[in-house]
Enzyme design. Structure first.
Site, mmCIF file in Angstrom:
data_model
loop_
_atom_site.group_PDB
_atom_site.id
_atom_site.type_symbol
_atom_site.label_atom_id
_atom_site.label_comp_id
_atom_site.label_asym_id
_atom_site.label_seq_id
_atom_site.Cartn_x
_atom_site.Cartn_y
_atom_site.Cartn_z
ATOM 1 N N HIS A 140 55.954 35.731 54.825
ATOM 2 C CA HIS A 140 57.097 36.219 54.052
ATOM 3 C C HIS A 140 56.556 37.175 52.990
ATOM 4 C CE1 HIS A 140 55.639 32.915 51.568
ATOM 5 N NE2 HIS A 140 56.197 33.521 50.554
ATOM 6 N N CYS B 14 56.187 28.720 51.850
ATOM 7 C CA CYS B 14 55.154 29.767 51.929
ATOM 8 C C CYS B 14 54.216 29.549 53.112
ATOM 9 C CB CYS B 14 54.352 29.833 50.635
ATOM 10 S SG CYS B 14 55.310 30.445 49.245
ATOM 11 N N HIS C 31 56.723 39.403 49.136
ATOM 12 C CA HIS C 31 57.002 39.335 47.699
ATOM 13 C C HIS C 31 56.948 40.736 47.114
ATOM 14 C CE1 HIS C 31 56.820 34.984 47.201
ATOM 15 N NE2 HIS C 31 55.768 34.982 47.997
ATOM 16 N N HIS D 269 52.437 37.449 52.951
ATOM 17 C CA HIS D 269 51.358 36.492 53.164
ATOM 18 C C HIS D 269 51.904 35.220 53.800
ATOM 19 C CE1 HIS D 269 51.875 34.352 48.968
ATOM 20 N NE2 HIS D 269 52.968 34.359 49.671
ATOM 21 N N GLU E 238 54.423 36.679 40.939
ATOM 22 C CA GLU E 238 54.884 36.696 42.325
ATOM 23 C C GLU E 238 56.391 36.476 42.368
ATOM 24 O OE1 GLU E 238 52.589 34.745 45.748
ATOM 25 O OE2 GLU E 238 54.265 33.365 45.370
ATOM 26 N N HIS F 174 52.100 46.812 50.705
ATOM 27 C CA HIS F 174 52.665 46.896 52.056
ATOM 28 C C HIS F 174 51.710 46.356 53.117
ATOM 29 C CE1 HIS F 174 55.985 49.074 50.323
ATOM 30 N NE2 HIS F 174 55.136 49.909 49.770
#
Length: 140
Positions: free
Chosen positions: A40, A34, A42, A15, A124, A81
């Site tokens: 990036h 972020c 998680h 995200h 997260e 994914h």
């Protein structure tokens, strides 16, 4: 007797936390790393807690195959994914841990009937988690 059952599921997604309605400097200050324009990823840990009476025949709150199948088909296959920013539910909303958790709760609330949904929790990172139970954040 009412019992609670919590299952943990793992999935990966990417995200970018960014609000198009706010200036770039606000986004950088608010979302920090972020807000990377390339996004990036998680490795999310999802916990689903359901409750209900223990079935005398099975000794379970609900059939775990039913819960696992629902979570895999409706949540993991949908969010896993994926770049969360490209999904319809996040076209008008920033895909924060909080918003993702609430969205997953809503999917389970609408569709999983074999047991009562108590809460959904998403981790997260070790420093960033959120738990939600139908209209209220739950403090861990």
């Amino acid at each position: 007797m009412k019992a609670h059952l919590t299952r943990r599921y793992l999935f990966s997604a990417s995200h970018r936390l960014h609000s198009d309605t706010m200036p770039d400097d606000w986004n950088r200050a608010t979302y920090g790393k972020c807000n990377n324009p390339h996004g990036h990823g998680h490795n999310y840990q999802l916990e689903v807690t359901v409750s209900g009476p223990v079935d005398a025949g099975t000794g379970m709150v609900c059939n775990l195959v039913d819960l696992d199948s629902f979570v895999h088909e409706e949540i993991l296959d949908r969010f896993g994914h994926e770049n969360l920013n490209t999904l319809p539910e996040f076209q008008q909303q920033v895909p924060t841990t909080e918003n993702l958790c609430i969205r997953i709760y809503e999917i389970l609330q609408r569709g999983f009937r074999p047991a009562h949904l108590e809460k959904v929790r998403i981790e997260e990172t070790m420093m960033n988690s959120f738990a939600y139970a139908g209209g209220a954040e739950i403090r861990d």
